[in-house]
Scaffold this motif. Structure first.
Motif: not given
Length: 427
Positions: A82, A86, A93, A95, A175, A182
């Motif tokens: 990750e 995130w 998001g 995510d 994502v 990210e």
């Protein structure tokens, strides 16, 4: 990929066998992946990635082949990275992460840079999974404004997913931004075959006495005779056939029957404490009635027994069967399968098996390519991989024996081991 070693005949059952491992330290690991690419940082090393919002239709996937269909299940293990920002909220998001097995999507949840996800687990379409963080969020590379986190995920995949010996896996890090903000990565990807090494003991009748086992075997034998006698229409035929069988028994040479009543109880027990257990339907074209397994000794914790080839070439004429394999729990507690090839009439070997709850189970598998000795038309004989068996399943047989670990005829009998140390045996 790096397949693990194949089980050897003497090593017993291997519960878990690694058949693939990829660390992406070399570009060679990318060859099996569609949409594969490498990235690295000083903290993470080389890994599969990175993947961002622009890769939603270009996520990495690969097919695994040559999977053994006899495996009980597969274990798929990987590290998910990750990386950077995130988000769990709906503004940026959420995510999240998915892993696909033959098109079945397994949702691993939503991830956020602001929290440690810890351990999470689930089950979907019979696939069980667990993910756990490998440490608190920390800067591991790339955008220094954000923290990253490693997660180790493991999946148990049932046999129906690889019944054709293949499975396709796709990794999907979903994502909502580009990789400068990210992204996701994958590493240390391993695939294992799992085997049920307690397969034989699962069928052990834990509370069944020796007498009930013998009666059960007799009942099965009688039922098979009834089903095979196409001319039988009423009870009279059965009674008549039973009478004929009794007449034939009268013709047996009594000199060949051991006089158990006048034998030492330990010696007499060897003739009755190895009980055949009915298994897969198998036809044996041999006049020999001798059992291939004979007990040599019993001490309560272990049983020593011998295995003999008793079907071919024992009445003259020579000849040998292709192989005979003996599968049992060895004295060290490990499952062991010993295979002997080109086996002529006579003793094959002597082995010692460990006891469990007063009994031990021994499986004997045989094969003769000529097809004139063993016939199993239903192809239901499954030989453990540890035996390294080969040949046509229709020409194999499977014999199972339950061995008593204490001499059953010595129950409560005082046996003089020597002048100073008498021993009371209890079955």
């Amino acid at each position: 990929s790096s397949p693990g070693p194949s089980p050897s005949p003497g090593s017993g059952c291997v519960p878990t066998r690694k058949i693939s491992e990829q660390t992406f330290s070399s570009t060679n690991d990318l060859r099996s992946w569609t949409n594969g690419r490498r990235d690295h940082s000083s903290q993470l090393g080389y890994f599969l990635g990175r993947y961002d919002v622009n890769d939603r239709n270009r996520q990495p996937y690969r097919e695994y082949t040559n999977i053994n269909r006899n495996a009980a299940s597969l274990k798929y293990e990987l590290d998910f990275y990750e990386i950077d920002s995130w988000d769990a909220d709906n503004n940026y998001g959420p995510d999240c992460v998915y892993v696909y097995f033959d098109g079945v999507r397994v949702f691993l949840g939503i991830f956020s840079m602001s929290r440690d996800e810890g351990t999470r687990r689930g089950k979907h379409s019979d696939i069980e999974w667990t993910c756990r963080s490998l440490g608190a969020p920390a800067h591991l590379g790339f955008n220094s404004n954000y923290k990253d986190q490693k997660h180790r995920c493991s999946f148990t995949i049932p046999r129906r997913y690889f019944s054709d010996g293949k499975i396709t896996v796709k990794l999907d890090a979903q994502v909502t931004s580009a990789k400068n903000d990210e992204s996701g990565g994958w590493d240390n990807i391993k695939l294992y075959e799992n085997y049920d090494c307690r397969r034989r003991m699962q069928h052990k009748p834990s509370s069944l006495s020796l007498d009930r086992l013998i009666e059960a075997e007799k009942k099965v034998s009688v039922e098979e005779e009834i089903l095979e006698d196409e001319g039988m229409e009423d009870g009279e035929d059965f009674v008549e056939e039973t009478f004929d069988a009794e007449e034939e028994e009268e013709e047996v040479d009594n000199d060949e029957i051991p006089d158990l009543a006048n034998m030492d109880c330990r010696e007499a027990s060897k003739f009755v404490d190895a009980v055949p257990v009915p298994m897969e339907k198998c036809e044996v074209a041999s006049d020999e009635e001798e059992q291939p397994l004979q007990i040599v000794s019993q001490d309560g914790d272990t049983v020593t027994f011998s295995i003999s080839q008793v079907w071919k070439g024992c009445g003259g004429g020579g000849g040998a069967i292709n192989w005979i394999a003996t599968d049992f729990i060895a004295s060290d507690g490990e499952l062991s399968c010993n295979r002997s090839d080109t086996v002529r009439c006579g003793e094959v070997g002597t082995y010692t098996t460990q006891c469990e709850d007063g009994v031990s189970v021994v499986d004997v598998y045989t094969y003769d390519h000529g097809g004139d000795i063993f016939q199993s038309p239903d192809k239901k004989v499954f030989v453990p991989l540890a035996c390294n068996a080969y040949g046509d399943e229709t020409k194999m047989c499977h014999f199972r024996y339950m061995l008593q670990c204490q001499p059953s005829l010595c129950n409560g009998v005082v046996v003089e081991e020597d002048d100073n140390d008498p021993m009371v045996l209890q079955a």
